[in-house]
Design an enzyme around this catalytic site. Structure first.
Site, PDB file in Angstrom:
ATOM      1  N   ARG A   1      -0.990 -33.882   5.592  1.00 54.52           N
ATOM      2  CA  ARG A   1      -2.224 -33.497   6.235  1.00 54.52           C
ATOM      3  C   ARG A   1      -2.952 -34.661   6.979  1.00 54.52           C
ATOM      4  O   ARG A   1      -4.095 -34.872   6.524  1.00 54.52           O
ATOM      5  CB  ARG A   1      -3.021 -32.796   5.280  1.00 54.52           C
ATOM      6  CG  ARG A   1      -2.411 -31.609   4.923  1.00 54.52           C
ATOM      7  CD  ARG A   1      -3.548 -30.627   4.172  1.00 54.52           C
ATOM      8  NE  ARG A   1      -2.817 -29.336   3.356  1.00 54.52           N
ATOM      9  CZ  ARG A   1      -3.577 -28.542   2.661  1.00 54.52           C
ATOM     10  NH1 ARG A   1      -4.674 -28.721   2.367  1.00 54.52           N
ATOM     11  NH2 ARG A   1      -2.728 -27.691   2.211  1.00 54.52           N
TER      12      ARG A   1
ATOM     13  N   ASP B   1      -9.159 -31.876  -3.736  1.00 51.72           N
ATOM     14  CA  ASP B   1      -8.703 -31.030  -2.879  1.00 51.72           C
ATOM     15  C   ASP B   1      -8.910 -32.057  -1.489  1.00 51.72           C
ATOM     16  O   ASP B   1      -8.041 -33.050  -1.661  1.00 51.72           O
ATOM     17  CB  ASP B   1      -9.799 -30.053  -2.814  1.00 51.72           C
ATOM     18  CG  ASP B   1      -9.319 -28.874  -1.885  1.00 51.72           C
ATOM     19  OD1 ASP B   1      -8.327 -28.968  -1.321  1.00 51.72           O
ATOM     20  OD2 ASP B   1     -10.343 -27.904  -1.433  1.00 51.72           O
TER      21      ASP B   1
ATOM     22  N   ASP C   1     -14.139 -30.981  -1.356  1.00 51.30           N
ATOM     23  CA  ASP C   1     -13.641 -32.018  -0.313  1.00 51.30           C
ATOM     24  C   ASP C   1     -14.630 -33.124  -0.377  1.00 51.30           C
ATOM     25  O   ASP C   1     -15.750 -32.697  -0.485  1.00 51.30           O
ATOM     26  CB  ASP C   1     -13.835 -31.289   1.218  1.00 51.30           C
ATOM     27  CG  ASP C   1     -12.698 -30.249   1.194  1.00 51.30           C
ATOM     28  OD1 ASP C   1     -11.673 -30.314   0.480  1.00 51.30           O
ATOM     29  OD2 ASP C   1     -13.046 -29.401   1.974  1.00 51.30           O
TER      30      ASP C   1
ATOM     31  N   ASP D   1     -12.169 -32.375   5.679  1.00 48.85           N
ATOM     32  CA  ASP D   1     -11.627 -31.126   6.718  1.00 48.85           C
ATOM     33  C   ASP D   1     -12.536 -30.887   7.593  1.00 48.85           C
ATOM     34  O   ASP D   1     -13.946 -31.013   7.410  1.00 48.85           O
ATOM     35  CB  ASP D   1     -11.703 -29.949   5.517  1.00 48.85           C
ATOM     36  CG  ASP D   1     -10.321 -30.156   4.497  1.00 48.85           C
ATOM     37  OD1 ASP D   1      -9.386 -31.054   4.703  1.00 48.85           O
ATOM     38  OD2 ASP D   1     -10.080 -29.337   3.772  1.00 48.85           O
TER      39      ASP D   1
END
Length: 444
Positions: free
Chosen positions: A320, A263, A224, A267
């Site tokens: 997302r 990725d 990430d 997050d």
């Protein structure tokens, strides 16, 4: 114990000691002026999250390294200097100013490759024709193509990941500062600020082929750009997060599947709590933002993952933005732009035990993309979605979703009402406000 130091967030409607009305509750807070008063030169590194500005302002608030001594303020121009600055002084307040673009992958992916690693040999051995689709690669020996790939991946992992300590502010100097290909791990700490940086998502040099992932196999990547893992009081503000030079559209295909090298962008997982994400430009990415990364993490995540997203621009995002599990997530005054011809899955993902409150947002959708797709149901969890506008018109996102996708009927009512809000702008005005002010180099 931290002493809270209040400064005005310029992106919020706080100037000097002017009273600030928070959301619809009528709560009033006050913020001191920033360091840019009088003849003083403004110092972004000393600025802190304003009172009442989202979940990150809860309790002691988020001050980052504002209390740093002169010896704990460093300007860095290389990745090596950046790593050294992060490690210096432990958890003592520190301000790290990034000048220019720092890049841990400047020498290219080949610099991480283990001796003997050969990608063509990897493709040859593990092709569906030769290997099949029934067995994963977990038992492969160290000298096999998969074993050598794993060693190469470990080398990249060590080079590009850095852990951000508590009580730290990382801020870009001017308009051209950035981190290219690094992974910022805000893990198990408290009180971190990240501002005014262009962050290009890491490109996984050595994705792994998993023949058993779906019926046709899939490439899986790591890294990430920013991960908030079990940390509290984090403010991510006025950054540009993007795939940059390597959008997914440029990635090759092997075995009939995209060679996925990205990725997440940002997050927030594993019991992280009290996070404000404001005035960022989030661009051209697929798996953008997870808030809660597992349906089975209730023991860790229940009662946490309180996150505010406001005045961010999401453009060219596949999915997302965010996908939510467990958390009380407040998303308001964001602008979501789906570009013509892009791949698009959904914006808000409603996951296990989530309590999403999405209001006063603006969506710009091209012809052929229905407002019903802005919501995606993963688990049975009610949400509030009020006063959102699609292409300039007020739209009941839940009603449109339920009418067009009855198999995924969503329930209305998140069960809570946000109180930690700065000025809520009219959603019709959001595109004009956010597009001009979100992202790195636009702190006012």
């Amino acid at each position: 114990m931290r002493t809270r130091i209040w400064h005005a967030h310029v992106g919020a409607s706080v100037v000097g000691c002017t009273a600030l009305v928070l959301g619809v509750t009528g709560t009033v807070a006050h913020a001191q002026g920033s360091h840019a008063q009088g003849s003083h030169v403004r110092d972004l590194g000393r600025e802190t999250l304003a009172v009442g500005d989202g979940w990150g302002s809860e309790g002691a608030g988020t001050t980052g390294g504002a209390a740093a001594t002169a010896g704990q303020v460093r300007t860095v121009a290389t990745w090596a200097e950046f790593k050294a600055a992060l490690q210096a002084g432990g958890d003592a307040p520190k301000i790290i100013k990034v000048k220019g673009v720092i890049d841990p992958v400047a020498e290219g992916c080949a610099s991480f490759a283990a001796p003997g690693y050969d990608f063509d040999a990897y493709l040859e051995k593990y092709s569906p024709e030769n290997w099949g689709l029934d067995t994963d690669l977990s038992g492969e020996p160290a000298d096999s193509p998969e074993g050598l790939r794993a060693v190469s991946a470990a080398s990249q992992d060590k080079a590009i990941k850095v852990e951000v300590p508590a009580n730290t502010t990382i801020v870009g100097v001017g308009k051209g500062a950035g981190i290219r290909g690094g992974s910022l791990q805000i893990k198990g700490v408290d009180n971190v600020i990240l501002r005014n940086l262009t962050i290009e998502a890491p490109l996984d040099c050595f994705p792994q082929w998993d023949p058993t992932d779906t019926d046709t196999g899939a490439w899986n990547s790591e890294y990430d750009a920013v991960v908030v893992y079990g940390s509290t009081h984090v403010w991510v503000d006025h950054n540009t997060l993007t795939d940059g030079r390597y959008p997914d559209s440029t990635l090759p295909t092997y075995f009939g599947r995209t060679y996925q090298q990205h990725d997440g962008l940002l997050d927030i997982v594993r019991g992280a709590d009290h996070v404000t994400v404001s005035w960022n430009s989030v661009e051209d990415h697929d798996k953008t933002m997870l808030i809660g990364n597992s349906d089975s993490a209730g023991a860790t995540d229940t009662g946490k993952l309180k996150v505010t997203l406001h005045h961010n621009k999401f453009e060219g995002i596949v999915e997302r933005a965010p996908r939510v599990r467990f958390g009380q997530v407040d998303a308001y005054n964001n602008h979501f732009v789906v570009t013509e011809g892009q791949s698009y899955g959904y914006t808000f993902g409603v996951g296990a035990s989530s309590q999403l409150y999405a209001s006063d947002n603006a969506f710009s959708l091209p012809a052929g993309v229905s407002a019903a797709k802005t919501l995606k149901k993963w688990s049975e969890a009610p949400l509030t979605a009020e006063n959102n506008y699609v292409n300039g018109r007020r739209t009941d996102l839940i009603a449109v979703h339920n009418a067009e996708i009855p198999a995924e009927t969503l329930q209305s009512g998140a069960g809570w009402t946000p109180t930690l809000r700065t000025k809520v702008d009219p959603p019709r005005a959001v595109p004009g406000i956010v597009d001009g002010r979100a992202g790195a180099g636009k702190v006012r």
